[in-house]
Design an enzyme around this catalytic site. Structure first.
Site, PDB file in Angstrom:
ATOM      1  CB  CYS A 349      -1.317   0.119   1.148  1.00 10.15           C
ATOM      2  SG  CYS A 349      -1.363  -1.368   1.736  1.00 10.15           S
ATOM      3  NE  ARG A 378       1.599  -9.240   5.413  1.00 12.42           N
ATOM      4  CZ  ARG A 378       0.817  -9.170   4.840  1.00 12.42           C
ATOM      5  NH1 ARG A 378       0.022 -10.053   5.526  1.00 12.42           N
ATOM      6  NH2 ARG A 378       0.373  -8.434   4.413  1.00 12.42           N
ATOM      7  CD  GLN A 396      -0.635  -8.645  -0.124  1.00 10.82           C
ATOM      8  OE1 GLN A 396      -0.369  -7.823  -0.569  1.00 10.82           O
ATOM      9  NE2 GLN A 396      -1.572  -9.529   0.820  1.00 10.82           N
ATOM     10  CG  ASP A 398      -2.308  -5.087  -3.053  1.00  5.48           C
ATOM     11  OD1 ASP A 398      -3.126  -5.405  -2.667  1.00  5.48           O
ATOM     12  OD2 ASP A 398      -1.345  -5.233  -2.280  1.00  5.48           O
ATOM     13  CG  HIS A 400      -3.090  -0.185  -2.729  1.00  2.00           C
ATOM     14  ND1 HIS A 400      -2.534  -1.278  -3.653  1.00  2.00           N
ATOM     15  CD2 HIS A 400      -3.687  -0.449  -2.120  1.00  2.00           C
ATOM     16  CE1 HIS A 400      -1.907  -1.736  -2.200  1.00  2.00           C
ATOM     17  NE2 HIS A 400      -2.927  -1.483  -1.353  1.00  2.00           N
ATOM     18  CE  LYS A 480     -11.167  -7.534   8.040  1.00  2.59           C
ATOM     19  NZ  LYS A 480      -9.849  -8.344   7.871  1.00  2.59           N
ATOM     20  CG  HIS A 526      -6.417  -1.660   0.913  1.00  9.89           C
ATOM     21  ND1 HIS A 526      -4.658  -0.980   1.093  1.00  9.89           N
ATOM     22  CD2 HIS A 526      -6.639  -0.902   2.073  1.00  9.89           C
ATOM     23  CE1 HIS A 526      -4.547  -0.544   1.675  1.00  9.89           C
ATOM     24  NE2 HIS A 526      -5.411   0.039   1.965  1.00  9.89           N
TER      25      HIS A 526
END
Length: 661
Positions: A349, A378, A396, A398, A400, A480, A526
């Site tokens: 992000c 992580r 990911q 991912d 946005h 979410k 997200h």
RNA sequence: GCUGCCGUAGCUCAGCGGUAGAGCACCUCCUUGGUAAGGAGGAGGUCAUGGGUUCAAGUCCCAUCGGCAGCUCCA
């Protein structure tokens, strides 16, 4: 007298205090005066009764007027009662195994696939204990002990009951003391064993059916690692022996599909001691990885996404601004460069926010859909790691979406549709959705939350999607929708996610120029579809048991010359035709017999085996054999190449070449 | 991270105080075979790592590292 309404519009009057068991028995015997409701003969099998919709013991006296139904084997409620009673019998068996006064009993609830019971025991359980405990359970079943409900007058009375018992009762006392004042505390007694329990239970231990102890594990009292370490026995129970057999069989099947096992067999990935939790993608796995991403890129292009790549390591200032330094640092790998703090990104992000904020944006740019196939790292505790489903580094898929609050609903709907398209094309239809709403501790105004939650819900409803509500489970920065799919072993995995964020735009001071010329703040969505490619890959492996559809298969076709000398030319020619059609093909040049080569291809789960012998070599054909063993006979190489190319391009789950009827 | 179990050849596993084993895979040779295992030979392990007990340790004990199952947490 109580008026008792039974199924089939039957009403009987009985003195108050009559039990369900008595009424069922009368109806079974048809001595209740008048015809019995349809199906009544089966009621002698009732494991419990539903009185005014509440499941209770059949021996519970019925007070005033009530509706009464039997709880019969086959219903979820009946299974729960069976398993609950089985848990008590397990506890009783453990008590007999170690001595009633040697065991401290914790809790024994029913879970999705069975039940467990937690104990504090005088010694560590060993595998040899388990068959003995099962035998003792069987003995208790044969003794057919009546199961009696005992109600305590109040908490003091309940404490007196457990203290009087020969069994240790530290945990039971703690439980009772934590109950609210005035609540009925009940016990169930079978033979020498009494347990604190809300019930309901089977009428007697003889009604136990098929049960099996599955495993032992450690657990903590009340799930708290600072509290007593207990020994947990997992077991399961079914009404029918065949159901138990089928369950055990399913577990065995699941074990065969385990992605950790298949991942090694098919050379897809390894996780080595040199890098615990950091997967090594082998060439075969990398093909699947790349295909998944290529396909996602294709879908994103059609939906007006753009793609960026952001740095893996960024300085501490950035992570402080994003809030990660304060709230997520324990999960981040921190490093130093020229004596300044940097961190490896755990999420994409902040990078996405930086991309958005390069240059002034106009409302005409919104929604700005920014994808990134970002590698995130992580820190995970070593005990949390598990194959590819829980790792320390993962990619990911991912994205946005920067948009206005008004655009949220349509954007979310687009994301929901995309998620269902992607999963549906892979034949994964069992998707659970959870709408998580505002938590107590949150950022943003109530008006924003109202609109945001409303948009998410509207998006779900407009698409006709079923979902469950998770009140208060949203992130502090926005509501979410979470997505869960089940793996082959029935474990649920969170994969896709779709979260609204009011906070990120604030932190990064993101702005766009509105229609009226003023600066405005966008919101961010997200979202990830696969979630992490690693976890999704694991689920895919188990979903397909390693037999990937053609478009994902690392090896799509293998050419098998009957004789590698005589048919070498034809095999090489066929290989060229297939490769020119972008098929991942190779020739098995090994010095083995045909049968062995086919076996090898089949172990590697290659979708198509193409055999070339004298007959085929002469006519530029190949004999096509499908992964399931179907023999399609000889077909021209060019036709096969075209068919495979089309099948891969369509991402079909079934072979494009089929036996002609 | 905690508790328990486990760690022997690339893979699957046997051996559990007395000089390292099997099957598959790998390499070489023979065999040129028509739809799930042709034959022979060979190479490959300081038995996870480090300590200890013992005349002697894959084998018993301790620690560390890694794996598995749970607990906890999450994409």
């Amino acid at each position: 007298m109580s008026r008792i309404s039974l199924p089939g519009d039957r009403v009987v009057e009985r003195p108050a205090g009559t039990t369900a068991a008595q009424i069922f028995a009368e109806l079974v015997a048809e001595t209740a005066g008048g015809p019995a409701p349809a199906g009544a003969p089966a009621w002698k099998k009732a494991v419990a009764a539903k009185v005014n919709g509440e499941v209770v013991d059949v021996s519970r006296p019925i007070g005033g007027d009530a509706t009464l139904e039997p709880v019969l084997p086959g219903s979820p409620e009946a299974l729960e009662v069976l398993r609950h009673t089985s848990a008590h019998v397990l506890a009783q068996a453990v008590a007999r195994h170690f001595g009633l006064d040697q065991v401290e009993f914790a809790i024994g609830p029913v879970i999705e696939e069975g039940f467990f019971y937690d104990f504090d025991l005088p010694r560590q359980l060993v595998p040899e204990d388990l068959p003995k405990i099962e035998e003792l359970m069987e003995a208790i079943r044969r003794e057919n002990l009546p199961i009696v409900r005992i109600e305590a007058k109040d908490r003091e009375d309940a404490l007196a009951i457990v203290r009087a018992d020969r069994a240790k009762s530290k945990f039971k006392q703690e439980l009772i003391s934590s109950f609210p004042e005035g609540e009925t505390v009940s016990f169930y007694r079978q033979g020498e064993f009494t347990d604190l329990c809300r019930g309901p239970h089977l009428p007697s231990t003889g009604r136990l059916a098929s049960f099996k102890i599955m495993s032992i594990a450690g657990a903590y009292w009340r799930g708290d690692s600072k509290r007593e370490q207990l020994q947990r026995i997992y077991a399961t129970a079914f009404f029918e022996r065949d159901e138990l057999k089928a369950y055990v069989k399913r577990l065995e099947e699941a074990e065969k599909r385990d992605h950790r096992k298949v991942g090694v067999q098919l050379d897809l990935f390894r996780i080595l001691p040199e890098a615990p939790g950091f997967p090594l993608w082998m060439p075969n796995g990398t093909i699947v990885f790349n295909e998944l991403i290529t396909e996602m890129r294709r879908k994103l292009r059609r939906r007006d996404y753009v793609e960026a790549r952001t740095p893996h390591i960024m300085n501490a200032d950035l992570w402080k601004r994003s809030g990660h330094w304060a709230h997520y640092r324990q999960n981040m790998y921190v490093t130093q460069i020229e004596e300044r703090d940097f961190a490896v990104k755990p999420m994409n992000c902040p990078g996405a926010a930086l991309v958005f904020s390069q240059g002034l944006r106009s409302y005409r740019d919104l929604p700005f859909r920014l994808a990134e196939f970002g590698l995130c790292h992580r820190y995970e505790e070593s005990g949390a790691l598990s194959g590819m489903t829980r790792v320390r580094s993962f990619v990911q898929d991912d994205a946005h979406v920067f948009c206005t609050l008004d655009q949220v609903q349509l954007e979310i709907r687009g994301i929901l549709d995309l998620i269902h398209e992607v999963y549906g094309e892979l034949g994964m239809t069992e998707i659970e959705m959870f709408l998580a709403t505002r938590p107590a501790d949150r950022t943003g105004t109530d008006a924003m939350w109202d609109q945001a939650e409303g948009s998410l819900e509207q998006a779900l409803r407009s698409g006709g999607y079923q979902f469950k509500l998770n009140p208060g489970d949203g992130a502090f920065y926005g509501p979410k929708i979470d997505f869960k799919i089940k793996d082959a072993i029935g474990r649920g995995h969170q994969t896709a996610t779709c979260q609204l964020d009011f906070s990120l735009p604030e932190k990064f001071d993101l702005e766009y120029t509105g229609e009226d010329g003023t600066r405005k703040r966008p919101v961010v969505i997200h979202r990830a579809i696969y979630g992490s490619i690693e976890r999704f890959f694991a689920i895919l492996i188990e979903h397909f048991a390693g037999a990937f559809p053609l478009w994902l298969a690392p090896e799509q076709a293998i050419i098998v010359p009957v004789s590698e000398e005589r048919h070498a030319g034809a095999a090489a020619a066929a290989l060229k035709v297939l490769r020119d059609a972008d098929i991942r093909a190779s020739v098995d040049w090994s010095n083995e017999k045909l049968g062995k080569k086919i076996r090898n291809a089949s172990i590697r789960k290659v979708p198509y085996v193409l055999v070339i012998g004298d007959r085929e070599a002469e006519t530029s054909e190949v004999a096509v054999r499908l992964r399931d063993g179907t023999d399609l006979g000889a077909l021209p190489v060019a036709d096969v190449a075209a068919a495979l190319r089309a099948e891969a391009a369509s991402r079909s789950l079934t072979p494009g070449l089929r036996k002609n009827p």
